[in-house]
Design an enzyme around this catalytic site. Structure first.
Site, PDB file in Angstrom:
ATOM      1  N   LYS A 197       0.861  -1.183   0.000  1.00 16.03           N
ATOM      2  CA  LYS A 197       0.000   0.000   0.000  1.00 16.03           C
ATOM      3  C   LYS A 197       0.899   1.236   0.000  1.00 16.03           C
ATOM      4  CE  LYS A 197      -3.507   2.451   2.647  1.00 16.03           C
ATOM      5  NZ  LYS A 197      -4.455   2.390   3.762  1.00 16.03           N
ATOM      6  N   LYS A 250      -2.206  -1.522  -3.818  1.00 22.20           N
ATOM      7  CA  LYS A 250      -3.066  -0.350  -3.727  1.00 22.20           C
ATOM      8  C   LYS A 250      -2.229   0.918  -3.833  1.00 22.20           C
ATOM      9  CE  LYS A 250      -5.963   2.056  -0.468  1.00 22.20           C
ATOM     10  NZ  LYS A 250      -6.390   2.167   0.896  1.00 22.20           N
TER      11      LYS A 250
END
Ligand code: PBG
Length: 325
Positions: A197, A250
């Site tokens: 992320k 992400k």
């Protein structure tokens, strides 16, 4: 392979039937997960201005909206909670009667195993300072945060989450949550790790929806630097070693190379999060008539799948599912 004029690649593109038959990537509602926001203390759903089509829900509107999504065959729902009151330690996050726990319970009662219930596990929506961990002065105390994450995980599992998805990017979070779930009798609940992320500017609209913007500083001491790919592979390796059942990259669109590398290296169940800023940019351009919403959405989701995503978490899920059936 022969060459032109014997070989003509356009032959397989001549009709829709040919194009369909030879498509390398498919996309269906069962590949999609819809994020949803449930907020405590409101009587009507509140539209999120920066995310057309998305709302902060009451428990009632959450179930209603979910019903429409589930009827379209979407694989799962990813739930975020916004508590009425925040504090320094984010204590509402593990309240057994907290807003996300109530939302999970309501959805489990309504749908049983008809749809996957995924709980985002983080502190930023619950802390007064908006950081994803507990503070020690101005810095985030990694290991103290893990204790809180363990309590959240158990409360979410108890409320009915099939999958716990830790998004705080603390070191050791997957292992800590795994042992808490196992110790609490939830050894069959899965973990979808937000493994790679990035500290991205594309989370902006989400922070309006989830009311979790950091009140000082930024998230770069815990989320990854956008320039790093090798580091993403290390993060994924660690999360798998700690017991992640599936991993996530992400954001999605700017990180398709990372997604491809993660899928090729680990051959593991892999999700990609098509984040709020990616959604809002597309929707804003579509509202102005600059791009076609349906075509651009399906192209985007296809590209994310082509890059290696088994599951795509996307705010487009409801509409896309309708277009795909
Ligand atoms: C919480 C969390 C965030 C997102 C998912 N979980 C925000 C952040 O890290 O700042 C972003 C989702 C999106 O932008 O759609 N940590």
């Amino acid at each position: 392979m022969s060459s032109y004029p014997e070989f003509r690649p356009r032959r397989l593109r001549r009709t829709p039937a040919l194009r369909r038959a030879f498509a390398e990537t498919t996309i269906s509602p069962t590949d999609l997960v819809a994020p949803l926001f449930v907020k405590e203390g409101i009587n009507e759903p509140v539209r999120v201005a920066s995310m057309p089509g998305q709302s902060q829900h009451t428990l009632e509107s959450l179930v209603k909206e979910s019903r429409e999504i589930v009827e379209r065959g979407v694989a799962g729902l990813l739930l975020f909670g916004i508590p009425a009151a925040k504090d320094e330690g984010g204590s509402e996050s593990f309240n057994r009667k907290g807003v996300v726990q109530q939302g999970l319970r309501a959805l489990k009662d309504e749908f049983g195993d008809e749809v996957l219930l995924i709980a985002d596990l983080c502190l930023c929506e619950y802390t007064s300072h908006g950081h994803c961990g507990v503070l020690n002065g101005q810095t985030i105390d990694n290991d103290a945060t893990l204790d809180v994450y363990q309590r959240i995980a158990v409360s979410q599992a108890e409320a009915g989450a099939d999958i716990i998805a830790p998004s705080g990017m603390m070191d050791g979070q997957v292992g800590a949550i795994r042992s808490a779930l196992d110790g609490g009798g939830y050894d069959e609940r899965a973990i979808l790790a937000y493994a790679a992320k990035y500290a991205s500017s594309f989370y902006g609209p989400f922070r309006e929806a989830a009311e979790g913007a950091p009140q000082f500083g930024d998230r770069r001491s815990y989320q990854q630097d956008p320039s790093n790919l090798d580091e993403a592979l290390r993060e994924v390796a660690l999360d798998i070693a700690e017991g992640a059942d599936a991993v996530m990259v992400k954001p999605a669109i700017g990180y398709l190379d990372v997604l491809r590398a993660v899928k090729e290296r680990f051959r593991y169940p892999t999700a990609a999060y098509n984040v709020s800023g990616e959604y809002s940019m597309l929707m804003a351009a579509a509202e102005r008539g600059w791009i076609d919403e349906r075509a651009a959405t399906l192209e985007t989701l296809t590209a994310i799948r082509r890059a290696g995503a088994d599951l795509v978490i996307t705010y487009h899920a409801k509409k896309a599912a309708e277009w795909l059936t």
